[in-house]
Motif scaffolding. Sequence first.
Motif, PDB file in Angstrom:
ATOM      1  N   LEU A   1       0.823  -1.210   0.000  1.00 34.45           N
ATOM      2  CA  LEU A   1       0.000   0.000   0.000  1.00 34.45           C
ATOM      3  C   LEU A   1       0.857   1.258   0.000  1.00 34.45           C
ATOM      4  N   GLU A   2       1.932   1.229   0.765  1.00 34.61           N
ATOM      5  CA  GLU A   2       2.819   2.401   0.807  1.00 34.61           C
ATOM      6  C   GLU A   2       3.364   2.725  -0.573  1.00 34.61           C
ATOM      7  N   ALA A   3       3.669   1.690  -1.341  1.00 36.03           N
ATOM      8  CA  ALA A   3       4.242   1.892  -2.675  1.00 36.03           C
ATOM      9  C   ALA A   3       3.203   2.075  -3.769  1.00 36.03           C
ATOM     10  N   HIS A   4       1.994   1.512  -3.594  1.00 38.92           N
ATOM     11  CA  HIS A   4       1.047   1.437  -4.719  1.00 38.92           C
ATOM     12  C   HIS A   4      -0.365   1.969  -4.462  1.00 38.92           C
ATOM     13  N   ALA A   5      -0.647   2.525  -3.306  1.00 42.71           N
ATOM     14  CA  ALA A   5      -2.019   2.967  -3.024  1.00 42.71           C
ATOM     15  C   ALA A   5      -2.543   3.927  -4.098  1.00 42.71           C
ATOM     16  N   ALA A   6      -1.688   4.774  -4.600  1.00 41.11           N
ATOM     17  CA  ALA A   6      -2.119   5.760  -5.605  1.00 41.11           C
ATOM     18  C   ALA A   6      -2.501   5.120  -6.935  1.00 41.11           C
ATOM     19  N   ASP A   7      -2.171   3.839  -7.131  1.00 43.32           N
ATOM     20  CA  ASP A   7      -2.512   3.137  -8.371  1.00 43.32           C
ATOM     21  C   ASP A   7      -3.984   2.712  -8.405  1.00 43.32           C
ATOM     22  N   TYR A   8      -4.683   2.845  -7.288  1.00 50.12           N
ATOM     23  CA  TYR A   8      -6.052   2.344  -7.175  1.00 50.12           C
ATOM     24  C   TYR A   8      -7.043   3.480  -6.935  1.00 50.12           C
ATOM     25  N   GLU A   9      -8.182   3.398  -7.633  1.00 50.40           N
ATOM     26  CA  GLU A   9      -9.282   4.345  -7.392  1.00 50.40           C
ATOM     27  C   GLU A   9     -10.009   3.997  -6.097  1.00 50.40           C
ATOM     28  N   VAL A  10     -10.092   2.698  -5.818  1.00 56.09           N
ATOM     29  CA  VAL A  10     -10.834   2.199  -4.672  1.00 56.09           C
ATOM     30  C   VAL A  10      -9.981   1.157  -3.955  1.00 56.09           C
ATOM     31  N   ILE A  11      -9.913   1.268  -2.624  1.00 56.88           N
ATOM     32  CA  ILE A  11      -9.243   0.260  -1.799  1.00 56.88           C
ATOM     33  C   ILE A  11     -10.244  -0.148  -0.725  1.00 56.88           C
ATOM     34  N   ILE A  12     -10.678  -1.401  -0.798  1.00 55.36           N
ATOM     35  CA  ILE A  12     -11.708  -1.903   0.111  1.00 55.36           C
ATOM     36  C   ILE A  12     -11.085  -2.952   1.030  1.00 55.36           C
ATOM     37  N   ALA A  13     -11.309  -2.797   2.329  1.00 55.41           N
ATOM     38  CA  ALA A  13     -10.852  -3.785   3.302  1.00 55.41           C
ATOM     39  C   ALA A  13     -12.068  -4.370   4.014  1.00 55.41           C
ATOM     40  N   SER A  14     -12.101  -5.695   4.101  1.00 57.08           N
ATOM     41  CA  SER A  14     -13.232  -6.359   4.758  1.00 57.08           C
ATOM     42  C   SER A  14     -12.807  -6.934   6.097  1.00 57.08           C
ATOM     43  N   ARG A  15     -13.815  -7.088   6.952  1.00 56.71           N
ATOM     44  CA  ARG A  15     -13.614  -7.767   8.229  1.00 56.71           C
ATOM     45  C   ARG A  15     -14.832  -8.631   8.524  1.00 56.71           C
ATOM     46  N   ASP A  16     -14.580  -9.841   9.034  1.00 57.09           N
ATOM     47  CA  ASP A  16     -15.648 -10.608   9.665  1.00 57.09           C
ATOM     48  C   ASP A  16     -16.104  -9.774  10.855  1.00 57.09           C
ATOM     49  N   TRP A  17     -17.400  -9.734  11.083  1.00 59.47           N
ATOM     50  CA  TRP A  17     -17.939  -8.890  12.152  1.00 59.47           C
ATOM     51  C   TRP A  17     -19.166  -9.593  12.725  1.00 59.47           C
ATOM     52  N   HIS A  18     -18.908 -10.728  13.383  1.00 59.03           N
ATOM     53  CA  HIS A  18     -19.993 -11.601  13.810  1.00 59.03           C
ATOM     54  C   HIS A  18     -20.672 -11.108  15.088  1.00 59.03           C
ATOM     55  N   ASP A  19     -21.943 -11.462  15.222  1.00 55.84           N
ATOM     56  CA  ASP A  19     -22.706 -11.104  16.418  1.00 55.84           C
ATOM     57  C   ASP A  19     -22.191 -11.878  17.626  1.00 55.84           C
ATOM     58  N   ALA A  20     -22.202 -11.220  18.786  1.00 57.12           N
ATOM     59  CA  ALA A  20     -21.763 -11.869  20.024  1.00 57.12           C
ATOM     60  C   ALA A  20     -22.775 -12.913  20.493  1.00 57.12           C
ATOM     61  N   ALA A  21     -24.060 -12.661  20.264  1.00 58.39           N
ATOM     62  CA  ALA A  21     -25.110 -13.579  20.708  1.00 58.39           C
ATOM     63  C   ALA A  21     -25.463 -14.553  19.593  1.00 58.39           C
ATOM     64  N   GLY A  22     -25.784 -15.769  19.971  1.00 55.02           N
ATOM     65  CA  GLY A  22     -26.216 -16.762  18.993  1.00 55.02           C
ATOM     66  C   GLY A  22     -25.058 -17.412  18.265  1.00 55.02           C
ATOM     67  N   ASP A  23     -25.419 -18.272  17.309  1.00 56.07           N
ATOM     68  CA  ASP A  23     -24.400 -19.034  16.578  1.00 56.07           C
ATOM     69  C   ASP A  23     -24.141 -18.471  15.185  1.00 56.07           C
ATOM     70  N   ASN A  24     -24.679 -17.276  14.897  1.00 50.87           N
ATOM     71  CA  ASN A  24     -24.468 -16.636  13.603  1.00 50.87           C
ATOM     72  C   ASN A  24     -24.874 -17.551  12.450  1.00 50.87           C
ATOM     73  N   GLY A  25     -26.095 -18.063  12.547  1.00 51.73           N
ATOM     74  CA  GLY A  25     -26.636 -18.908  11.483  1.00 51.73           C
ATOM     75  C   GLY A  25     -25.937 -20.245  11.348  1.00 51.73           C
ATOM     76  N   GLY A  26     -25.433 -20.780  12.453  1.00 52.95           N
ATOM     77  CA  GLY A  26     -24.719 -22.052  12.417  1.00 52.95           C
ATOM     78  C   GLY A  26     -23.238 -21.919  12.148  1.00 52.95           C
ATOM     79  N   HIS A  27     -22.740 -20.687  12.009  1.00 56.42           N
ATOM     80  CA  HIS A  27     -21.330 -20.442  11.712  1.00 56.42           C
ATOM     81  C   HIS A  27     -20.434 -20.778  12.902  1.00 56.42           C
ATOM     82  N   PHE A  28     -20.930 -20.524  14.125  1.00 55.06           N
ATOM     83  CA  PHE A  28     -20.190 -20.852  15.335  1.00 55.06           C
ATOM     84  C   PHE A  28     -20.701 -22.173  15.901  1.00 55.06           C
ATOM     85  N   ALA A  29     -19.780 -22.999  16.384  1.00 53.83           N
ATOM     86  CA  ALA A  29     -20.182 -24.269  16.990  1.00 53.83           C
ATOM     87  C   ALA A  29     -19.201 -24.651  18.085  1.00 53.83           C
ATOM     88  N   ALA A  30     -19.724 -25.290  19.137  1.00 55.00           N
ATOM     89  CA  ALA A  30     -18.873 -25.780  20.226  1.00 55.00           C
ATOM     90  C   ALA A  30     -17.949 -26.884  19.719  1.00 55.00           C
TER      91      ALA A  30
END
Length: 193
Positions: free
Chosen positions: A36-65
Motif C-alpha cells: 500500500l505504501e508503494a502502490h495505493a495511488a494506483d487504485y481508485e478504490v481500496i476496500i478492506a473487509s472484516r468478519d464482524w460476527h454477532d456476540a449472541a447466537g451461533d451466527n446462522g450455524g457459523h459458530f459451533a462448540a
Amino acid sequence: MSRALLIVDVQNDFTEGGALAVAGGDAVASAVSAFLEAHAADYEVIIASRDWHDAAGDNGGHFAAEPDYVDSWPVHCVAGTPGADYDPLLVTDAVTHHVRKGQGEPAYSMFEGVTDAGDTVGAVLTQAGVLSADVVGIATDHCVRASALDALAHGVRVRVFTDLIAGVAPETSTAALAELAHAGAELAESVQA
C-alpha cells in the motif's frame, strides 16, 4: 480504467495468536502495508473487509462448540472485540471503504458485507467504474477464494497476488488457487502490479 484493491479479512483472529490463526498472517499484514505504501495511488478504490460476527447466537450455524472447520467454526471475529480488529501490522490509512460481513450469518465473501454507509462491494465497484481488481488477504482457501470468485462474477478482471495471501492449509489453498485460475483469475505476484 479504474482499478480496485480488495483486502480480505486481515484481522487479529486470523493472524498469529488469534482464535483461527493462519500461519503467515502477520507476514501478510506487513507485506500488504508495504504494498500500500508503494502502490495505493494506483487504485481508485481500496476496500478492506472484516468478519464482524454477532456476540449472541451461533451466527446462522457459523459458530459451533464442536466445529467441523468446513461449515462451522470456533467463535471468532466478534463485533467490537480485539479479535475483529485489523491486525496492527496492517496500515489502513489508504483504505477508502471498510466492509463488515457475517453479522448474524455465515459470510465468506466481502461481497456479502456492507460499508458503514450500507453500500455493497458490488455497488462501490460499479459506482467507481472499476474494471479490474487485485485481491490480497486471509485466508486463501476461504474468504480470499470467495471474494475473488464474486469479483469475477461481478464482471471484474481479477488478479490474486499470491505473495500477499495466506491460507489455512496447503492442499486447500492450492485447490482454491487452481479453481480461481480456472474461473479466469490471474495468479501473479505483487511485483507485477
